[in-house]
Write a protein that holds these residues in place. Structure first.
Motif, PDB file in Angstrom:
ATOM      1  N   ILE A  81       5.520   9.759  -7.430  1.00  0.00           N
ATOM      2  CA  ILE A  81       6.732  10.140  -8.147  1.00  0.00           C
ATOM      3  C   ILE A  81       6.663   9.831  -9.640  1.00  0.00           C
ATOM      4  O   ILE A  81       7.642  10.038 -10.352  1.00  0.00           O
ATOM      5  CB  ILE A  81       7.976   9.457  -7.544  1.00  0.00           C
ATOM      6  CG1 ILE A  81       7.929   7.953  -7.737  1.00  0.00           C
ATOM      7  CG2 ILE A  81       8.174   9.854  -6.108  1.00  0.00           C
ATOM      8  CD1 ILE A  81       9.257   7.263  -7.510  1.00  0.00           C
ATOM      9  N   ARG A  82       5.532   9.349 -10.118  1.00  0.00           N
ATOM     10  CA  ARG A  82       5.458   9.008 -11.540  1.00  0.00           C
ATOM     11  C   ARG A  82       5.658  10.263 -12.399  1.00  0.00           C
ATOM     12  O   ARG A  82       5.353  11.372 -11.955  1.00  0.00           O
ATOM     13  CB  ARG A  82       4.139   8.319 -11.867  1.00  0.00           C
ATOM     14  CG  ARG A  82       2.941   9.218 -11.889  1.00  0.00           C
ATOM     15  CD  ARG A  82       1.650   8.425 -12.052  1.00  0.00           C
ATOM     16  NE  ARG A  82       0.536   9.293 -12.323  1.00  0.00           N
ATOM     17  CZ  ARG A  82      -0.165   9.937 -11.410  1.00  0.00           C
ATOM     18  NH1 ARG A  82       0.146   9.781 -10.136  1.00  0.00           N
ATOM     19  NH2 ARG A  82      -1.156  10.710 -11.751  1.00  0.00           N
ATOM     20  N   PRO A  83       6.162  10.104 -13.614  1.00  0.00           N
ATOM     21  CA  PRO A  83       6.395  11.264 -14.480  1.00  0.00           C
ATOM     22  C   PRO A  83       5.085  11.996 -14.792  1.00  0.00           C
ATOM     23  O   PRO A  83       4.077  11.376 -15.099  1.00  0.00           O
ATOM     24  CB  PRO A  83       6.982  10.653 -15.747  1.00  0.00           C
ATOM     25  CG  PRO A  83       7.534   9.339 -15.328  1.00  0.00           C
ATOM     26  CD  PRO A  83       6.671   8.876 -14.201  1.00  0.00           C
ATOM     27  N   GLY A  84       5.123  13.304 -14.690  1.00  0.00           N
ATOM     28  CA  GLY A  84       3.945  14.113 -14.991  1.00  0.00           C
ATOM     29  C   GLY A  84       2.922  14.174 -13.875  1.00  0.00           C
ATOM     30  O   GLY A  84       1.810  14.657 -14.078  1.00  0.00           O
ATOM     31  N   ALA A  85       3.266  13.678 -12.692  1.00  0.00           N
ATOM     32  CA  ALA A  85       2.311  13.665 -11.583  1.00  0.00           C
ATOM     33  C   ALA A  85       2.153  15.065 -10.999  1.00  0.00           C
ATOM     34  O   ALA A  85       3.116  15.805 -10.847  1.00  0.00           O
ATOM     35  CB  ALA A  85       2.778  12.709 -10.496  1.00  0.00           C
ATOM     36  N   LYS A  86       0.922  15.409 -10.684  1.00  0.00           N
ATOM     37  CA  LYS A  86       0.633  16.667 -10.011  1.00  0.00           C
ATOM     38  C   LYS A  86       0.634  16.412  -8.509  1.00  0.00           C
ATOM     39  O   LYS A  86       0.507  15.269  -8.070  1.00  0.00           O
ATOM     40  CB  LYS A  86      -0.725  17.193 -10.467  1.00  0.00           C
ATOM     41  CG  LYS A  86      -0.756  17.516 -11.942  1.00  0.00           C
ATOM     42  CD  LYS A  86      -2.123  17.982 -12.363  1.00  0.00           C
ATOM     43  CE  LYS A  86      -2.068  18.317 -13.836  1.00  0.00           C
ATOM     44  NZ  LYS A  86      -3.135  17.754 -14.589  1.00  0.00           N
TER      45      LYS A  86
ATOM     46  N   GLY B  99       0.815  -1.209   0.000  1.00  0.00           N
ATOM     47  CA  GLY B  99       0.000   0.000   0.000  1.00  0.00           C
ATOM     48  C   GLY B  99       0.848   1.259   0.000  1.00  0.00           C
ATOM     49  O   GLY B  99       0.615   2.179  -0.788  1.00  0.00           O
ATOM     50  N   CYS B 100       1.855   1.301   0.847  1.00  0.00           N
ATOM     51  CA  CYS B 100       2.748   2.470   0.904  1.00  0.00           C
ATOM     52  C   CYS B 100       3.563   2.614  -0.377  1.00  0.00           C
ATOM     53  O   CYS B 100       3.741   3.724  -0.884  1.00  0.00           O
ATOM     54  CB  CYS B 100       3.680   2.352   2.105  1.00  0.00           C
ATOM     55  SG  CYS B 100       2.857   2.480   3.690  1.00  0.00           S
ATOM     56  N   LEU B 101       4.041   1.507  -0.896  1.00  0.00           N
ATOM     57  CA  LEU B 101       4.821   1.546  -2.129  1.00  0.00           C
ATOM     58  C   LEU B 101       3.971   2.041  -3.298  1.00  0.00           C
ATOM     59  O   LEU B 101       4.442   2.822  -4.133  1.00  0.00           O
ATOM     60  CB  LEU B 101       5.380   0.155  -2.431  1.00  0.00           C
ATOM     61  CG  LEU B 101       6.275   0.026  -3.653  1.00  0.00           C
ATOM     62  CD1 LEU B 101       7.567   0.808  -3.428  1.00  0.00           C
ATOM     63  CD2 LEU B 101       6.580  -1.427  -3.925  1.00  0.00           C
ATOM     64  N   PHE B 102       2.719   1.621  -3.354  1.00  0.00           N
ATOM     65  CA  PHE B 102       1.828   2.055  -4.427  1.00  0.00           C
ATOM     66  C   PHE B 102       1.615   3.564  -4.369  1.00  0.00           C
ATOM     67  O   PHE B 102       1.674   4.246  -5.393  1.00  0.00           O
ATOM     68  CB  PHE B 102       0.499   1.305  -4.334  1.00  0.00           C
ATOM     69  CG  PHE B 102      -0.363   1.473  -5.541  1.00  0.00           C
ATOM     70  CD1 PHE B 102      -0.051   0.837  -6.718  1.00  0.00           C
ATOM     71  CD2 PHE B 102      -1.491   2.266  -5.497  1.00  0.00           C
ATOM     72  CE1 PHE B 102      -0.847   0.992  -7.840  1.00  0.00           C
ATOM     73  CE2 PHE B 102      -2.293   2.436  -6.608  1.00  0.00           C
ATOM     74  CZ  PHE B 102      -1.965   1.788  -7.790  1.00  0.00           C
ATOM     75  N   VAL B 103       1.388   4.104  -3.165  1.00  0.00           N
ATOM     76  CA  VAL B 103       1.215   5.552  -3.020  1.00  0.00           C
ATOM     77  C   VAL B 103       2.490   6.276  -3.437  1.00  0.00           C
ATOM     78  O   VAL B 103       2.440   7.266  -4.171  1.00  0.00           O
ATOM     79  CB  VAL B 103       0.832   5.932  -1.571  1.00  0.00           C
ATOM     80  CG1 VAL B 103       0.879   7.428  -1.362  1.00  0.00           C
ATOM     81  CG2 VAL B 103      -0.540   5.395  -1.233  1.00  0.00           C
TER      82      VAL B 103
END
Length: 62
Positions: free
Chosen positions: A23-28, A14-18
């Motif tokens: 940090i994904r590219p283009g994330a707001k 769960g923590c890793l998914f968040v």
């Protein structure tokens, strides 16, 4: 003890998914409700990993 390890694994997923969604590219920037939603989704994914762990394990037939 085995269930405690599984619970830690589910919380880790769960923590890793968040974290990865953050940090994904283009994330707001994320709001708290969105982070909580992603955490719950990560927990669901972790539970599915645990529950389907032995689904295709070969049986010994003994």
């Amino acid at each position: 003890m085995h269930h405690a390890i599984e619970a830690v694994f589910v919380l880790f997923i769960g923590c890793l998914f968040v974290y990865l969604m953050k940090i994904r590219p283009g994330a707001k920037p994320m709001t708290k409700p969105k982070m909580i939603g992603y955490f719950v989704l990560g927990i669901v994914i972790g539970v599915i990993f645990i529950s389907t762990d032995g689904i295709y394990a070969p049986t010994t037939g003994l």
